[in-house]
Design a protein around this motif. Structure first.
Motif, PDB file in Angstrom:
ATOM      1  N   LEU A 191      57.323  70.339  75.957  1.00 38.76           N
ATOM      2  CA  LEU A 191      58.725  70.221  75.561  1.00 38.76           C
ATOM      3  C   LEU A 191      58.871  69.512  74.213  1.00 38.76           C
ATOM      4  N   LEU A 192      58.063  68.467  74.011  1.00 37.69           N
ATOM      5  CA  LEU A 192      58.110  67.764  72.729  1.00 37.69           C
ATOM      6  C   LEU A 192      57.698  68.682  71.582  1.00 37.69           C
ATOM      7  N   ILE A 193      56.624  69.419  71.805  1.00 45.63           N
ATOM      8  CA  ILE A 193      56.141  70.330  70.751  1.00 45.63           C
ATOM      9  C   ILE A 193      57.196  71.386  70.454  1.00 45.63           C
ATOM     10  N   ARG A 194      57.791  71.947  71.495  1.00 47.63           N
ATOM     11  CA  ARG A 194      58.810  72.987  71.301  1.00 47.63           C
ATOM     12  C   ARG A 194      60.031  72.444  70.559  1.00 47.63           C
ATOM     13  N   ALA A 195      60.406  71.203  70.884  1.00 47.63           N
ATOM     14  CA  ALA A 195      61.582  70.601  70.259  1.00 47.63           C
ATOM     15  C   ALA A 195      61.369  70.366  68.767  1.00 47.63           C
ATOM     16  N   MET A 196      60.141  70.042  68.378  1.00 47.09           N
ATOM     17  CA  MET A 196      59.886  69.691  66.984  1.00 47.09           C
ATOM     18  C   MET A 196      59.327  70.850  66.166  1.00 47.09           C
ATOM     19  N   ARG A 197      58.940  71.960  66.826  1.00 44.63           N
ATOM     20  CA  ARG A 197      58.226  73.032  66.121  1.00 44.63           C
ATOM     21  C   ARG A 197      59.035  73.631  64.978  1.00 44.63           C
ATOM     22  N   GLY A 198      60.325  73.893  65.246  1.00 45.72           N
ATOM     23  CA  GLY A 198      61.146  74.525  64.218  1.00 45.72           C
ATOM     24  C   GLY A 198      61.269  73.682  62.965  1.00 45.72           C
ATOM     25  N   ARG A 199      61.519  72.369  63.136  1.00 40.97           N
ATOM     26  CA  ARG A 199      61.665  71.499  61.976  1.00 40.97           C
ATOM     27  C   ARG A 199      60.352  71.344  61.228  1.00 40.97           C
ATOM     28  N   VAL A 200      59.237  71.243  61.976  1.00 38.99           N
ATOM     29  CA  VAL A 200      57.931  71.115  61.322  1.00 38.99           C
ATOM     30  C   VAL A 200      57.623  72.371  60.510  1.00 38.99           C
ATOM     31  N   ARG A 201      57.922  73.544  61.076  1.00 41.09           N
ATOM     32  CA  ARG A 201      57.678  74.787  60.346  1.00 41.09           C
ATOM     33  C   ARG A 201      58.521  74.839  59.074  1.00 41.09           C
ATOM     34  N   SER A 202      59.803  74.482  59.196  1.00 41.37           N
ATOM     35  CA  SER A 202      60.692  74.510  58.035  1.00 41.37           C
ATOM     36  C   SER A 202      60.195  73.585  56.937  1.00 41.37           C
ATOM     37  N   ARG A 203      59.790  72.367  57.305  1.00 42.45           N
ATOM     38  CA  ARG A 203      59.295  71.413  56.320  1.00 42.45           C
ATOM     39  C   ARG A 203      58.006  71.921  55.658  1.00 42.45           C
ATOM     40  N   ASN A 204      57.134  72.554  56.434  1.00 39.07           N
ATOM     41  CA  ASN A 204      55.892  73.086  55.871  1.00 39.07           C
ATOM     42  C   ASN A 204      56.165  74.219  54.895  1.00 39.07           C
ATOM     43  N   GLU A 205      57.159  75.058  55.206  1.00 40.55           N
ATOM     44  CA  GLU A 205      57.489  76.162  54.302  1.00 40.55           C
ATOM     45  C   GLU A 205      58.019  75.635  52.978  1.00 40.55           C
ATOM     46  N   VAL A 206      58.890  74.627  53.040  1.00 40.99           N
ATOM     47  CA  VAL A 206      59.423  74.026  51.810  1.00 40.99           C
ATOM     48  C   VAL A 206      58.292  73.418  50.991  1.00 40.99           C
ATOM     49  N   PHE A 207      57.399  72.677  51.657  1.00 41.02           N
ATOM     50  CA  PHE A 207      56.290  72.040  50.956  1.00 41.02           C
ATOM     51  C   PHE A 207      55.367  73.082  50.323  1.00 41.02           C
ATOM     52  N   ARG A 208      55.098  74.161  51.055  1.00 37.95           N
ATOM     53  CA  ARG A 208      54.216  75.207  50.533  1.00 37.95           C
ATOM     54  C   ARG A 208      54.795  75.859  49.281  1.00 37.95           C
ATOM     55  N   ARG A 209      56.090  76.125  49.286  1.00 38.92           N
ATOM     56  CA  ARG A 209      56.714  76.775  48.125  1.00 38.92           C
ATOM     57  C   ARG A 209      56.747  75.840  46.926  1.00 38.92           C
ATOM     58  N   GLU A 210      56.919  74.554  47.161  1.00 43.96           N
ATOM     59  CA  GLU A 210      56.890  73.603  46.050  1.00 43.96           C
ATOM     60  C   GLU A 210      55.490  73.504  45.456  1.00 43.96           C
ATOM     61  N   VAL A 211      54.455  73.566  46.287  1.00 45.24           N
ATOM     62  CA  VAL A 211      53.077  73.541  45.785  1.00 45.24           C
ATOM     63  C   VAL A 211      52.794  74.804  44.978  1.00 45.24           C
ATOM     64  N   GLU A 212      53.301  75.952  45.430  1.00 50.63           N
ATOM     65  CA  GLU A 212      53.117  77.197  44.674  1.00 50.63           C
ATOM     66  C   GLU A 212      53.788  77.096  43.307  1.00 50.63           C
ATOM     67  N   LEU A 213      54.988  76.506  43.269  1.00 52.40           N
ATOM     68  CA  LEU A 213      55.679  76.328  41.989  1.00 52.40           C
ATOM     69  C   LEU A 213      54.883  75.400  41.078  1.00 52.40           C
ATOM     70  N   LEU A 214      54.325  74.332  41.633  1.00 57.88           N
ATOM     71  CA  LEU A 214      53.496  73.425  40.843  1.00 57.88           C
ATOM     72  C   LEU A 214      52.285  74.157  40.284  1.00 57.88           C
ATOM     73  N   SER A 215      51.627  74.960  41.121  1.00 60.82           N
ATOM     74  CA  SER A 215      50.469  75.733  40.651  1.00 60.82           C
ATOM     75  C   SER A 215      50.856  76.658  39.509  1.00 60.82           C
ATOM     76  N   SER A 216      52.032  77.272  39.629  1.00 56.02           N
ATOM     77  CA  SER A 216      52.521  78.147  38.565  1.00 56.02           C
ATOM     78  C   SER A 216      52.764  77.366  37.282  1.00 56.02           C
ATOM     79  N   ARG A 217      53.357  76.176  37.400  1.00 54.23           N
ATOM     80  CA  ARG A 217      53.629  75.343  36.218  1.00 54.23           C
ATOM     81  C   ARG A 217      52.321  74.906  35.537  1.00 54.23           C
ATOM     82  N   VAL A 218      51.329  74.530  36.328  1.00 56.04           N
ATOM     83  CA  VAL A 218      50.057  74.082  35.745  1.00 56.04           C
ATOM     84  C   VAL A 218      49.354  75.246  35.048  1.00 56.04           C
TER      85      VAL A 218
END
Length: 595
Positions: A191-218
């Protein structure tokens, strides 16, 4: 997502089309070739990990032997079981590492190969829209994240699951009355994992896209560093990268904060249950409500501590797994991209005479208000040299890209030796075509490797030297420290612009193309280099169909025909002398400076 083939697949087509299914299913496809090896790894891991869930039981037995003064032989029996478990731990650990590592490494290698293969299949239009830095991040960082996620899941996750299952089995046999209490832990964690899964996924997607933008800038910063330094724009370039770094830091901080909250919540809930279980077991033993020995109390307490630790480990794996699954989605953006150059099933080209016919060809870039090329009718005879001139934006480079097949006409047809190019396998057609661009692209290999790139049977050193001599390149290659085996540096940094251009001409000569495309091949050269390159180009152009885009009069005045374009249309056609005498747009362009 496409199923990544192992290196042994020898370049077979990817055989599973990603249609947006759950990343776990995609991972199952990726690991499918090694499913037997993975099953063996799980079995070996269970043997290796058995001491963690058998040790509390044996400890309980030893305590009861001492407390209840049972026969001493039982002590030696339990000790022998422990020694046997310890003895098999090392070989099983080595076998597990061999089996699991081989499978994961094979998958990651196959996945990187699949990504690189797909990048070669995607159209030039796709590559013009997606930064090279972003694609590099997907091949390197995202596959690393998947690999690390699988490693940690297989090691920590398998360990937690086998410990939980083994513990529940032992408790069910030794103290079944306490089994319902232990079974509460797994649903609570789920239940804990299910409750937090959506937010963790969303945060990971945001972080991944920011890293891709950084790679593009470098990537952008490193490719423009000469221009940046030449114009004193270091602070501007650093500012762009710093902005991306700040966004990565913020996204990473928010992700870490969320992961910390999940970990703390899991620890508190599970350890509270552990304390409750210990007190309950002690009360049961103290008042004699059930047949529970002192050893059983220790066993139950140890098992709940182990069970809690295993569940906490699974909870802590949530961000790692989320990051791996997000990387699967990221890679899917490339592997499911529809903008492919399709050649399967089309006619193979075995020979080309060089007859090119544009019939009513038009092309408009996505989002453009006006077409870049509109109603182009142009027939080029085999062996003819046709120069395309016109103001900036006239459509000259678009015509060359259409001929190469980088883009497809939105209207009309292009015929190659009388056959519609849309019916041809462009890969086989391009074997008879060479391009000499304004800035030749060399890689960080030797002169030999750059000139014979893609030609494993290019011939001996005599053939290579002949091509270099014809390109006016041998005179400087012979003076290089290691001759043909001299490393030219990244993008040919060890050579001058004229030297790089002559190597590009040698690369074209050794291929003996039937169709040659020259795109501003001399515009960036000084006078001496231009003379050498023009002489080499004269040899290269002889007997071939040539389309040339150039500004300098020396490059275009000897063309068989000059086609003047403006606004995507052909405005004038003729030889240099005819067009000058006509006094039209060609004369106004002032060839030699801005044709």
């Amino acid at each position: 997502m496409e199923k990544a083939l192992s290196p042994s697949a020898q370049g077979n087509p990817l055989d599973h089309r990603y249609q947006g299914e759950h990343p776990v299913r995609t991972l199952a496809y990726l690991l499918r070739p090694d499913r037997r090896r993975l099953a063996a790894a799980v079995a070996v891991f269970a043997v290796r990990h058995s001491p963690l869930w058998l040790l509390p039981l044996i400890t309980a037995n030893i305590i009861d032997i001492v407390v209840e003064h049972r026969p001493i032989e039982q002590l030696w029996y339990n000790a022998a079981v422990l020694l046997c478990m310890f003895a098999v731990n090392y070989p099983s650990a080595v076998a597990y590492a061999r089996l699991m590592s081989t499978s994961i490494r094979r998958m990651s290698t196959g996945l990187r190969s699949a990504l690189c293969r797909r990048m070669q299949q995607l159209s030039i239009g796709y590559h013009s829209k997606v930064s090279a830095g972003v694609l590099q991040a997907k091949v390197v960082r995202d596959v690393d994240a998947i690999e690390e996620s699988l490693k940690q899941t297989s090691e920590i996750g398998l360990g937690a699951v086998t410990t939980m299952l083994g513990g529940l089995i032992v408790i069910g046999i030794r103290a079944p009355a306490f089994l319902p209490i232990f079974l509460v832990v797994v649903p609570a964690a789920a239940l804990l994992i299910r409750a937090m899964r959506g937010r963790v996924r969303s945060r990971n997607e945001v972080f991944r896209r920011e890293v891709e933008l950084l790679s593009s800038r470098v990537t952008e910063m490193t490719s423009l560093i000469h221009i940046t330094r030449a114009h004193g724009l270091e602070h501007t370039a650093i500012g762009r990268v710093d902005g991306a770094l700040d966004r990565v830091r913020t996204a990473g901080f928010r992700l870490d904060l969320l992961n910390g909250r999940v970990s703390s919540l899991a620890w508190n809930v599970l350890n509270s249950l552990g304390v409750a279980c210990l007190i309950a077991a002690a009360l049961v033993a103290y008042y004699g409500w059930f047949a529970v020995s002192a050893g059983d109390v220790v066993m139950l307490s140890t098992f709940f501590t182990t069970l809690t630790a295993s569940t906490t480990a699974l909870m802590n794996l949530t961000p790692v797994i989320a990051r791996g699954l997000e990387s699967v989605r990221s890679i899917g953006e490339v592997l499911q991209a529809p903008d492919l150059e399709s050649n399967d099933g089309k006619r193979e080209v075995g020979a080309v005479t060089g007859a090119i016919d544009f019939r009513g060809v038009g092309f408009a870039y996505e989002g453009a208000d006006e077409p870049s090329v509109d109603g182009l009718d142009l027939a080029v005879r085999p062996g003819e040299t046709v120069a395309l001139v016109g103001p900036s934006g006239a459509g000259k480079s678009t015509v060359l890209n259409l001929l190469i097949g980088f883009i497809r006409p939105t209207t009309g047809r292009i015929l190659v030796d009388g056959v519609d190019a849309a019916e041809l396998d462009l890969r086989s057609y391009r074997r008879f075509l060479s391009v000499v661009p304004q800035e030749s692209i060399l890689f960080a290999g030797t002169v030999r490797e750059n000139v014979t790139y893609g030609l494993p049977d290019a011939g001996d050193d005599d053939a290579l030297r002949a091509a270099l001599e014809a390109a006016n390149a041998w005179e400087f290659v012979a003076r290089l420290p290691h001759g043909l085996d001299t490393v030219v540096g990244q993008r040919g940094a060890m050579l001058s612009g004229g030297q790089r251009q002559r190597l590009a001409i040698a690369r074209a000569l050794i291929r003996d193309p039937r169709v040659l495309i020259l795109d501003e091949a001399t515009s960036a050269l000084d006078g001496r280099s231009e003379a050498l390159v023009q002489e080499a180009l004269g040899r290269l152009m002889h007997g071939r169909t040539v389309l040339v885009v150039a500004h300098r009069l020396s490059t275009i005045r000897n063309a068989d025909r000059i086609v003047v374009m403006d606004g995507g249309r052909v405005r004038e056609t003729g030889t240099h002398d005819e067009l000058v005498a006509r006094g039209g747009l060609y004369s106004a362009l002032q060839p030699g400076r801005s044709a």
